[in-house]
Scaffold this motif. Structure first.
Motif, PDB file in Angstrom:
ATOM      1  N   ARG A  94       1.016  -1.092   0.061  1.00 51.53           N
ATOM      2  CA  ARG A  94       0.270   0.016   0.144  1.00 51.53           C
ATOM      3  C   ARG A  94       0.900   1.328   0.077  1.00 51.53           C
ATOM      4  N   PHE A  95       0.619   2.085  -1.030  1.00 47.45           N
ATOM      5  CA  PHE A  95       1.771   3.285  -1.127  1.00 47.45           C
ATOM      6  C   PHE A  95       1.016   4.339  -0.414  1.00 47.45           C
ATOM      7  N   GLY A  96      -0.295   4.276  -0.439  1.00 49.80           N
ATOM      8  CA  GLY A  96      -0.893   5.516   0.347  1.00 49.80           C
ATOM      9  C   GLY A  96      -0.672   6.915  -0.377  1.00 49.80           C
ATOM     10  N   LEU A  97      -0.529   7.075  -1.783  1.00 46.34           N
ATOM     11  CA  LEU A  97      -0.462   8.156  -2.624  1.00 46.34           C
ATOM     12  C   LEU A  97      -1.926   8.707  -2.627  1.00 46.34           C
ATOM     13  N   ALA A  98      -1.730  10.063  -3.388  1.00 48.90           N
ATOM     14  CA  ALA A  98      -2.896  11.001  -3.587  1.00 48.90           C
ATOM     15  C   ALA A  98      -3.867  10.501  -4.731  1.00 48.90           C
ATOM     16  N   ASN A  99      -5.079  10.716  -4.927  1.00 46.96           N
ATOM     17  CA  ASN A  99      -6.045  10.041  -5.724  1.00 46.96           C
ATOM     18  C   ASN A  99      -5.392  10.468  -7.148  1.00 46.96           C
TER      19      ASN A  99
ATOM     20  N   VAL B 146      -3.856   7.938  -9.290  1.00 42.28           N
ATOM     21  CA  VAL B 146      -4.702   6.977  -9.733  1.00 42.28           C
ATOM     22  C   VAL B 146      -5.256   7.074 -11.285  1.00 42.28           C
ATOM     23  N   VAL B 147      -5.306   8.600 -11.506  1.00 39.72           N
ATOM     24  CA  VAL B 147      -5.951   8.874 -12.884  1.00 39.72           C
ATOM     25  C   VAL B 147      -4.773   8.883 -13.938  1.00 39.72           C
TER      26      VAL B 147
ATOM     27  N   ILE C 139      -2.373   6.382 -13.829  1.00 35.68           N
ATOM     28  CA  ILE C 139      -2.164   5.055 -14.101  1.00 35.68           C
ATOM     29  C   ILE C 139      -3.291   4.442 -14.666  1.00 35.68           C
ATOM     30  N   GLY C 140      -4.472   4.873 -14.347  1.00 41.05           N
ATOM     31  CA  GLY C 140      -5.643   4.401 -15.079  1.00 41.05           C
ATOM     32  C   GLY C 140      -5.579   4.859 -16.855  1.00 41.05           C
ATOM     33  N   LEU C 141      -5.213   6.066 -16.810  1.00 43.03           N
ATOM     34  CA  LEU C 141      -4.813   6.446 -18.357  1.00 43.03           C
ATOM     35  C   LEU C 141      -4.053   5.500 -18.986  1.00 43.03           C
TER      36      LEU C 141
ATOM     37  N   ALA D  36      -3.599  -0.421  -3.897  1.00 43.36           N
ATOM     38  CA  ALA D  36      -2.247  -0.644  -3.665  1.00 43.36           C
ATOM     39  C   ALA D  36      -1.781   1.098  -3.689  1.00 43.36           C
ATOM     40  N   ILE D  37      -2.238   1.990  -4.626  1.00 47.57           N
ATOM     41  CA  ILE D  37      -1.757   3.217  -4.725  1.00 47.57           C
ATOM     42  C   ILE D  37      -2.296   4.172  -3.500  1.00 47.57           C
ATOM     43  N   THR D  38      -3.477   4.186  -3.258  1.00 47.28           N
ATOM     44  CA  THR D  38      -4.000   5.228  -2.404  1.00 47.28           C
ATOM     45  C   THR D  38      -4.176   4.479  -1.267  1.00 47.28           C
TER      46      THR D  38
ATOM     47  N   LEU E  89      -9.951   5.663 -11.400  1.00 43.82           N
ATOM     48  CA  LEU E  89      -9.093   5.100 -12.059  1.00 43.82           C
ATOM     49  C   LEU E  89      -9.729   4.526 -13.317  1.00 43.82           C
TER      50      LEU E  89
END
Lengths: 142, 203
Positions: free
Chosen positions: A68-73, A76-77, A79-81, B133-135, B145
């Protein structure tokens, strides 16, 4: 001790087979040369190979170790792209999609309109995907 | 002086029904000892209803024709050994309704295919895992996502078909154009063997 060793050997063999399969799959579809061609960076092909390999290993680690990296939302955008673009390349590279066009163009007499038909497929994919995530998934859980 | 004719047939030619084809329509010609214009103006064949949509003109037909007219001519054929003549009837372009139907078919089919694919590979589960994993937060529907993912899907396809960089970074053909070309080549190869009268008579 001996069963651990056995497991390690099985795991290694398994990984070799899956890794070989993955590389073969990506090679057959020709996505890497296509991207290298488009960006005129064919001389960096070896780096692209390294990118595919490290990416595959990172993916394996993420799916197995569940970090779990606990990064900001925000991340995610991106990585999704990225995931989407790759799957889009994959979908476009599947020869079934390509083979439909010449036949449609000849049979139905739509030569010169293939670009518009291409947009039908692209928009169909995007809207189908959006529909799937926004509505369809919820239908399943009702 | 010895009469020599070099002929290079075109691989395809499009023509209308009842047209008379002259040598200049289907071939490039270089001559020695004969006027070039005289040779290029020779009628080769007339397209008839019997030919239906395709007529293959074999290089041997041309050689025979030239030898009949100029008995001591040396004909050299360079390149393709036959021309495929596609006879275009006066059929109008595809109906707009038909086009719309095909468009919709592709649109719906593509959407359905991508949904099937997502279900098949459990994409929802993978997305939930990646999001976690990311958030570090587990959510049921990681739309942050998934919406960029959907947009990226389209971008990736356009990228593959060279829509994005076309005429900007390079002029290379899109894979679709290459595929159309291959299809046409394969058709031509089939036709040149199967529709060639020269071979049919010998069999």
């Amino acid at each position: 001790m001996i069963d651990c060793l056995c497991l390690a050997i099985i795991g290694l063999a398994w990984g070799l087979a899956v890794g070989g399969g993955l590389v073969a799959f990506i090679t057959v579809l020709g996505i890497v040369p296509r991207l290298a061609d488009l960006t005129k960076t064919a001389n960096r092909l070896i780096n692209y190979e390294a990118a595919v390999i490290t990416g595959a290993i990172a993916g394996a680690l993420v799916s197995l170790l569940e970090p779990r990296f606990g990064l900001a939302n925000f991340f995610v955008v991106f990585i999704g792209l990225g995931c989407g673009i790759f799957i889009g390349l994959l979908a476009a590279a599947l020869t079934e999609v390509l083979n439909v066009f010449p036949i449609l163009a000849k049979r139905v007499g739509l030569e010169g309109k293939t670009h518009t038909l291409l947009w039908a497929i692209v928009l169909g994919k995007v809207i189908g995907s959006l529909y799937h995530w926004i509505f369809f998934v919820r239908l399943g859980s009702l | 002086m010895e009469k020599k004719v070099y002929i290079r047939l075109r691989s395809r030619h499009w023509s209308a029904l009842y047209d008379t084809l002259h040598l200049r329509d289907i071939a490039q010609v270089i001559t020695e000892g004969i006027a070039e214009a005289e040779i290029t103006r020779l009628p080769v064949c007339k397209l008839t209803k019997k030919d239906r949509t395709i007529r293959v003109i074999d290089a041997m037909e041309i050689v025979r024709l030239l030898q009949k007219i100029y008995c001591d001519v040396d004909v050299q054929v360079i390149g393709p050994i036959q021309t495929i003549v596609y006879i275009q009837s006066k059929r109008k372009r595809a109906h707009p309704f038909l086009f719309a139907a095909v468009w919709l078919l592709l649109f719906i089919g593509a959407g359905l295919a991508v949904m099937n694919f997502h279900e098949d590979v459990s994409m929802q589960g993978v997305h939930i895992k990646i999001h976690e994993a990311i958030t570090g937060r587990k959510v049921e529907r990681p739309l942050w996502l998934q919406i960029p993912y959907s947009v990226g899907l389209g971008l990736g396809m356009l990228l593959f078909f060279n829509h994005v960089f076309k005429k900007r970074i390079n002029e290379e053909p899109s894979p679709m154009e290459v595929e159309m070309f291959n299809y046409q080549e394969n058709m031509d190869r089939y036709i040149s063997v199967n529709e060639n009268e020269a071979w049919k008579n010998n069999d």
